[in-house]
Design a protein around this motif. Structure first.
Motif, PDB file in Angstrom:
ATOM      1  N   ASP A  69       0.775  -1.053  -0.098  1.00  0.00           N
ATOM      2  CA  ASP A  69       0.059   0.033   0.088  1.00  0.00           C
ATOM      3  C   ASP A  69       0.804   1.155   0.068  1.00  0.00           C
ATOM      4  OD1 ASP A  69      -2.167   1.810   0.321  1.00  0.00           O
ATOM      5  OD2 ASP A  69      -2.805   1.073   2.293  1.00  0.00           O
ATOM      6  N   ILE A  70       1.216   1.753  -1.240  1.00  0.00           N
ATOM      7  CA  ILE A  70       2.116   2.770  -1.348  1.00  0.00           C
ATOM      8  C   ILE A  70       1.402   4.231  -1.674  1.00  0.00           C
ATOM      9  CG2 ILE A  70       3.839   1.278  -2.237  1.00  0.00           C
ATOM     10  CD1 ILE A  70       3.252   2.565  -4.960  1.00  0.00           C
ATOM     11  N   ARG A  71       2.115   5.360  -1.540  1.00  0.00           N
ATOM     12  CA  ARG A  71       1.819   6.594  -1.835  1.00  0.00           C
ATOM     13  C   ARG A  71       3.012   7.430  -2.413  1.00  0.00           C
ATOM     14  NH1 ARG A  71      -2.390   4.393  -0.683  1.00  0.00           N
ATOM     15  NH2 ARG A  71      -4.111   5.208   0.703  1.00  0.00           N
ATOM     16  N   VAL A  72       2.983   7.868  -3.487  1.00  0.00           N
ATOM     17  CA  VAL A  72       4.229   8.638  -4.259  1.00  0.00           C
ATOM     18  C   VAL A  72       4.002   9.838  -4.364  1.00  0.00           C
ATOM     19  CG1 VAL A  72       5.893   8.477  -6.026  1.00  0.00           C
ATOM     20  CG2 VAL A  72       5.041   6.300  -5.012  1.00  0.00           C
ATOM     21  N   PRO A 131      -8.525   6.397   2.078  1.00  0.00           N
ATOM     22  CA  PRO A 131      -8.973   4.981   2.402  1.00  0.00           C
ATOM     23  C   PRO A 131      -8.701   4.059   1.295  1.00  0.00           C
ATOM     24  CG  PRO A 131     -10.925   6.557   2.167  1.00  0.00           C
ATOM     25  CD  PRO A 131      -9.875   7.151   2.017  1.00  0.00           C
ATOM     26  N   ASN A 132      -8.908   2.816   1.482  1.00  0.00           N
ATOM     27  CA  ASN A 132      -8.666   1.697   0.624  1.00  0.00           C
ATOM     28  C   ASN A 132      -9.985   1.250  -0.075  1.00  0.00           C
ATOM     29  OD1 ASN A 132      -6.032   2.033   0.761  1.00  0.00           O
ATOM     30  ND2 ASN A 132      -5.678  -0.084   1.911  1.00  0.00           N
ATOM     31  N   ASP A 133     -10.959   2.119   0.127  1.00  0.00           N
ATOM     32  CA  ASP A 133     -12.320   1.742  -0.239  1.00  0.00           C
ATOM     33  C   ASP A 133     -13.076   2.475  -1.341  1.00  0.00           C
ATOM     34  OD1 ASP A 133     -14.083   2.916   2.404  1.00  0.00           O
ATOM     35  OD2 ASP A 133     -12.925   3.910   1.231  1.00  0.00           O
ATOM     36  N   GLY A 158      -6.055   1.750  -2.275  1.00  0.00           N
ATOM     37  CA  GLY A 158      -6.057   3.281  -2.376  1.00  0.00           C
ATOM     38  C   GLY A 158      -5.527   3.881  -3.548  1.00  0.00           C
ATOM     39  N   PHE A 159      -4.956   5.069  -3.672  1.00  0.00           N
ATOM     40  CA  PHE A 159      -4.548   5.813  -4.807  1.00  0.00           C
ATOM     41  C   PHE A 159      -2.897   5.863  -4.404  1.00  0.00           C
ATOM     42  CE2 PHE A 159      -3.368   9.894  -6.651  1.00  0.00           C
ATOM     43  CZ  PHE A 159      -3.324   9.386  -8.135  1.00  0.00           C
ATOM     44  N   PRO A 160      -2.103   5.146  -5.423  1.00  0.00           N
ATOM     45  CA  PRO A 160      -0.632   5.148  -4.992  1.00  0.00           C
ATOM     46  C   PRO A 160      -0.201   6.283  -5.450  1.00  0.00           C
ATOM     47  CG  PRO A 160      -1.316   3.734  -6.928  1.00  0.00           C
ATOM     48  CD  PRO A 160      -2.503   4.134  -6.350  1.00  0.00           C
TER      49      PRO A 160
END
Length: 326
Positions: free
Chosen positions: A171-174, A235-237, A243-245
């Motif tokens: 579960d990443i965020r860049v 959130p991941n839903d 979620g949105f990476p």
């Protein structure tokens, strides 16, 4: 591990730096527990010493090029020198910090199933041929230049993040960060805002490179940190398995020439400084402006603090720092 709707235990690498310390203030302010990791190469304990009595704050001196074993719910990976003066001081170590640091933090996130944020940079776009820069633009980067240790290090880190996302379901965020300024900037980091303010407060000549017509977009640190938090808390839903990476641009789209910035700093400080011009450094981008349409759509985020208001607060900080040092 705790669930995301309870108090989180959050690791911030590079937490004693300019951005990291402001992020930690916000995380603690909303009730989270924070572990700050920093090797203090460019960070400073002074940036976080006001937090040492907080029972939800912990400081660990550690270099992210070595593995770290700790139990956390989220990771913000901000560790890396970000100014040319600092990242060119030891370019091999800069690349190691970006690449080995990413590998170690991604390995930790995989082990504890933590959501992980990568502080990438607008430097992945290099000296852009597209203006403003959108996330789909692949960039125009010199892979063997003096700035490559940072530019290509961050590009490789993005590759690692998305490969861990695809291969391991991480579960990443860049986020790609554009020029940011504010209190706690290092006075000798070589960045244009801190350079101009320190020179102006000392009534020294203000150094411009080239003709001063190259452009930058300046985002105040409070606005940027708000973008970090909104991005990390998607959130991941919402139609995405994880979620949105990203990647997503975070910065201020209002564009100024470097000369305009210098003239504004002189006015705000009441300085007697004069403008002097030097040759443009190799591979220095001529334009840098984010397209933040994606951030507006996904995060309902855009900067609120105008350049003059943010510069006033930054000037006040440097005035206090310089007076205390004298």
């Amino acid at each position: 591990m705790r669930k995301y709707n309870s108090r989180k235990r959050i690791l911030v690498t590079g937490g004693a730096g300019f951005l990291g310390s402001h992020l930690i203030d916000r995380l603690l302010g909303r009730g989270d527990e924070v572990v700050c990791v920093d090797n203090l190469f460019t960070g400073s304990k002074r940036n976080v010493e006001h937090l040492f009595d907080n029972p939800r704050f912990e400081f660990i001196r550690h270099d992210v090029t070595f593995p770290l074993f700790i139990e956390v719910d989220q990771i913000y990976n901000l560790a890396c020198p970000a100014s040319p003066v600092h990242y060119q001081h030891d370019p091999v170590q800069t690349t190691k910090t970006s690449v080995h640091g990413a590998i170690n933090m991604l390995g930790l996130a995989k082990r504890v199933r933590a959501r992980i944020f990568q502080a990438s940079t607008s430097e992945v776009y290099g000296d852009p041929s597209m203006h403003p820069q959108i996330e789909e633009y692949w960039g125009n980067v010199n892979p063997i230049g003096q700035r490559s240790c940072y530019d290509e290090g961050k590009r490789c880190a993005e590759t690692l993040f998305f490969d861990y996302h695809r291969q391991h379901g991480l579960d990443i965020r860049v986020a790609r960060i554009f020029n940011t300024y504010g209190p706690r900037m290092h006075p000798n980091d070589g960045r244009v805002v801190s350079n101009f303010i320190v020179q102006a407060l000392n009534d020294e000549d203000i150094t411009l490179y080239g003709d001063g017509q190259q452009t930058r977009s300046f985002c105040f640190v409070d606005d940027l940190v708000e973008g970090f938090l909104r991005f990390m808390d998607i959130p991941n839903d919402e139609g995405h398995q994880y979620g949105f990476p990203g990647p997503i641009n975070l910065g201020n789209p209002c564009e100024f020439t470097i000369r305009q910035l210098a003239e504004l700093v002189i006015r705000l400080t009441g300085s007697k400084s004069k403008l002097v011009f030097r040759p443009l450094p190799l591979d220095d981008p001529k334009q840098r402006q984010p397209d933040i349409a994606l951030a507006k759509k996904m995060l309902n985020w855009e900067p609120r603090i105008e350049l003059e208001a943010g510069l006033k607060r930054t000037v006040e900080y440097f005035e206090r720092e310089l007076s205390s040092a004298s």
